[in-house]
Write a protein that holds these residues in place. Structure first.
Motif, short mmCIF file in Angstrom:
data_model
loop_
_atom_site.label_atom_id
_atom_site.label_comp_id
_atom_site.label_asym_id
_atom_site.label_seq_id
_atom_site.Cartn_x
_atom_site.Cartn_y
_atom_site.Cartn_z
N ARG B 87 0.84 -1.21 0.00
CA ARG B 87 0.00 0.00 0.00
C ARG B 87 0.87 1.25 0.00
O ARG B 87 0.60 2.21 -0.72
CB ARG B 87 -0.88 0.01 1.24
CG ARG B 87 -1.95 -1.03 1.23
CD ARG B 87 -3.29 -0.45 0.83
NE ARG B 87 -4.27 -1.52 0.80
CZ ARG B 87 -5.06 -1.83 1.82
NH1 ARG B 87 -5.01 -1.11 2.93
NH2 ARG B 87 -5.91 -2.81 1.71
N ILE B 88 1.88 1.22 0.86
CA ILE B 88 2.74 2.40 0.95
C ILE B 88 3.40 2.67 -0.39
O ILE B 88 3.46 3.81 -0.86
CB ILE B 88 3.79 2.21 2.07
CG1 ILE B 88 3.13 2.32 3.44
CG2 ILE B 88 4.91 3.24 1.96
CD1 ILE B 88 4.06 2.04 4.60
N GLN B 89 3.88 1.61 -1.02
CA GLN B 89 4.53 1.79 -2.31
C GLN B 89 3.55 2.31 -3.35
O GLN B 89 3.90 3.16 -4.16
CB GLN B 89 5.13 0.47 -2.78
CG GLN B 89 6.41 0.11 -2.06
CD GLN B 89 6.99 -1.20 -2.57
OE1 GLN B 89 6.67 -1.64 -3.66
NE2 GLN B 89 7.84 -1.81 -1.77
N ALA B 90 2.33 1.80 -3.30
CA ALA B 90 1.34 2.24 -4.29
C ALA B 90 0.99 3.71 -4.09
O ALA B 90 0.95 4.49 -5.04
CB ALA B 90 0.10 1.37 -4.18
N VAL B 91 0.76 4.09 -2.83
CA VAL B 91 0.43 5.50 -2.55
C VAL B 91 1.63 6.38 -2.87
O VAL B 91 1.50 7.46 -3.46
CB VAL B 91 -0.01 5.66 -1.08
CG1 VAL B 91 -0.19 7.13 -0.74
CG2 VAL B 91 -1.31 4.92 -0.83
N ASP B 92 2.80 5.89 -2.53
CA ASP B 92 4.01 6.65 -2.80
C ASP B 92 4.17 6.86 -4.30
O ASP B 92 4.54 7.95 -4.76
CB ASP B 92 5.21 5.87 -2.23
CG ASP B 92 6.40 6.77 -2.01
OD1 ASP B 92 6.19 7.96 -1.71
OD2 ASP B 92 7.54 6.30 -2.14
N ALA B 93 3.88 5.81 -5.07
CA ALA B 93 3.99 5.93 -6.52
C ALA B 93 3.02 6.96 -7.06
O ALA B 93 3.36 7.76 -7.94
CB ALA B 93 3.72 4.57 -7.17
N LEU B 94 1.80 6.96 -6.52
CA LEU B 94 0.82 7.95 -6.97
C LEU B 94 1.23 9.36 -6.58
O LEU B 94 1.09 10.30 -7.36
CB LEU B 94 -0.55 7.62 -6.38
CG LEU B 94 -1.26 6.40 -6.97
CD1 LEU B 94 -2.53 6.10 -6.20
CD2 LEU B 94 -1.59 6.64 -8.43
N VAL B 95 1.73 9.49 -5.36
CA VAL B 95 2.15 10.82 -4.90
C VAL B 95 3.28 11.34 -5.78
O VAL B 95 3.29 12.51 -6.17
CB VAL B 95 2.60 10.74 -3.42
CG1 VAL B 95 3.35 11.99 -3.02
CG2 VAL B 95 1.40 10.54 -2.51
N ASN B 96 4.19 10.45 -6.12
CA ASN B 96 5.34 10.89 -6.92
C ASN B 96 5.00 11.10 -8.38
O ASN B 96 5.78 11.70 -9.11
CB ASN B 96 6.46 9.85 -6.80
CG ASN B 96 7.13 9.91 -5.47
OD1 ASN B 96 7.33 10.98 -4.92
ND2 ASN B 96 7.46 8.78 -4.90
#
Lengths: 258, 262
Positions: B87-96
């Motif tokens: 989840r963190i990676q997915a949200v991080d990817a979207l944020v970036n």
């Protein structure tokens, strides 16, 4: 048979006996020992792997509370269901802080100002009564929920609002992920002068039409996957609800440091 | 004088290697016994190793099974940690993968000359299929993004943000100055003038012509600003992260942000 012949025969017989003993007894035993050495190595590797798994699982167990808090907090950015009222509430709060008028919100990316609902409250009610109202688009991971928002305000206040919208979920300078609201990706912004209702003359106020996408967890994948604060699904009794992430009143901050 | 062997002919063999009544067989037996002793030693060693290693294998297997059983009992924790990391990676990817609109607007306000007024601004994060340069960049970035995260962003890496401005200024020289200043915006890759029309000219069909009459819009212009393609998502999946979560009870929706100024 001479004495020399007897010696040769005896030597050959001795060699034959020795070869037979070696081939029939000693060599198979040594080969068996060698195979067992390989089995020992394999068993040691298996043990090392199992211990590594156990260590990893134990570490995960030790950090469970932190992980649970993180995943619940991440639910503010990407909730398990559409949470349209929460999104609108957050936007209304942000626009109120920036002296920006939240004119309208429309579900779906294709909508423009003409298709916008007259007020955010009406859309909020729609979203609350019909969760499937937003035209959600399934993607490989999260489900996309396109929206069109219209805000009215000055250039500075709108710019500040965009900054605040980005701030709902952002990466900090330390590389962490900070979540305090719904994650939005803005695809387009259209700024145009807002005309006053009376004279129709252009003013300092601008109308910003924003096409943005919110995200929702895939259907069937709960916010915590059935886990509670007591433990993940299957290990502990379900003692806590997972609804904390849906509240807009308690912004969560997830600090993920590398 | 001629030497004569006085030993009987059938007894003369005792002077050879196999001298004696056994005819040398005793040496063969002794040798055989010696080698057999060595073989027995080797056999014994191998036998001891076998029994030792068998017990070792049994012990290690039992330990491994125990560890596996305990790990299996804790498997839900591992799965939960993996889900959290995902989840963190997915949200991080979207944020970036987002374009920093606020920073772009701030930069726009910073560089625009005071003689320029904008009548409309249309900013779009376009598709990845743009110019040849952007296409190759997007192809690379998309493949990387696909490898690192399974989340499809609405603004995928490699997308080209573009602003289309329509505005008014005092003269053509001011338009030129505006073009120069717009190139100073952080992250701008290209500034293209689409039209610049002096009011009252016969071919004045620019987009800014509707902004006002000749009195308040001497020259109407349309400019397109292309920004650098959105960056690829950094491969954070392999980085081990230590997570500390804090749930704030404050009601402020605004987060203390970093990066783009307000």
């Amino acid at each position: 048979m001479t004495g020399r012949d007897r010696i040769v025969v005896a030597a050959l017989a001795v060699l034959a006996v020795l070869a037979a003993v070696w081939l029939l007894a000693v060599a198979p035993e040594r080969e068996k020992a060698s195979k067992l050495a390989t089995e020992v190595s394999a068993a040691q590797a298996q043990l090392t792997s199992a211990e590594s798994q156990l260590a990893s699982a134990s570490a995960a167990q030790a950090k469970y509370q932190t992980a649970y808090a993180s995943i619940v907090s991440l639910g503010k950015a990407v909730p398990a269901d559409q949470e349209v009222p929460s999104l609108i509430y957050q936007l209304a709060q942000a626009t109120g802080q920036k002296n920006v008028e939240f004119a309208s919100v429309t579900s779906g990316g294709a909508g423009g100002t003409g298709a916008s609902t007259p007020a955010a409250k009406a859309s909020a009610a729609t979203g609350a009564s019909s969760p499937a109202g937003a035209s959600a688009t399934a993607s490989a991971g999260f489900t996309q929920m396109p929206f069109t928002f219209v805000f009215n305000g000055s250039f500075e206040s709108l710019s500040s609002l965009f900054h605040q919208l980005d701030g709902f979920a952002l990466r900090t300078t330390s590389g962490g992920l900070q979540v305090s609201g719904r994650l939005l990706t803005v695809q387009s912004i259209k700024l145009a002068p807002a005309t006053t209702s009376g004279s129709g003359k252009p003013t300092e106020q601008l109308s910003a039409t924003i096409t943005a996408t919110a995200y929702v967890l895939p259907a069937g994948q709960g916010l915590t996957g059935g886990a509670t604060s007591a433990g993940p699904a299957g290990t502990a009794t379900q003692t806590a609800s997972t609804g904390a992430a849906g509240s807009a009143n308690a912004p969560a901050v997830v600090q993920v440091n590398p | 004088m001629r030497a004569v062997n006085l030993i009987p002919a059938d007894q003369r063999g005792g002077a050879g290697a196999g001298a004696g009544r056994s005819g040398g067989a005793v040496y063969a037996v002794l040798g055989l016994l010696g080698v057999l002793a060595v073989f027995a030693l080797l056999y014994g060693q191998a036998d001891r190793q076998i029994s030792s290693r068998k017990s070792q294998v049994a012990s290690l297997t039992a330990q491994a099974q125990q560890a596996q059983a305990r790990a299996a009992a804790l498997a839900p924790y591992t799965s939960f940690a993996a889900m959290r990391e995902q989840r963190i990676q997915a949200v991080d990817a979207l944020v970036n993968s987002r374009f920093d609109w606020a920073h772009a607007f701030h930069e726009l306000g910073r560089v625009l000359p005071s003689t320029v007024s904008l009548t409309s601004l249309n900013g779009t994060v376009g598709s990845t299929s743009g110019t040849s340069t952007s296409t190759s960049a997007s192809t690379t970035s998309s493949s990387k993004a696909g490898a690192s995260a399974s989340v499809a962003s609405a603004t995928p890496p490699g997308s080209m943000p573009t602003f289309t401005l329509a505005g008014c200024t005092t003269g053509q020289a001011a338009v030129a100055l505006t073009l120069d200043r717009l190139r100073l915006i952080d992250g701008v890759s290209e500034v293209t003038l689409q039209s610049s029309t002096k009011s009252g000219s016969t071919d004045g069909s620019g987009g800014g012509s509707s902004a006002g009459g000749a009195s308040n819009c001497p020259v109407a212009f349309n400019v397109q600003i292309a920004f650098d393609a959105l960056p690829t998502i950094p491969a954070t999946g392999s980085v081990s992260r230590t997570t500390t979560a804090t749930v704030s009870a404050t009601t402020s929706a605004g987060a203390s942000t970093t990066g783009a100024p307000r």
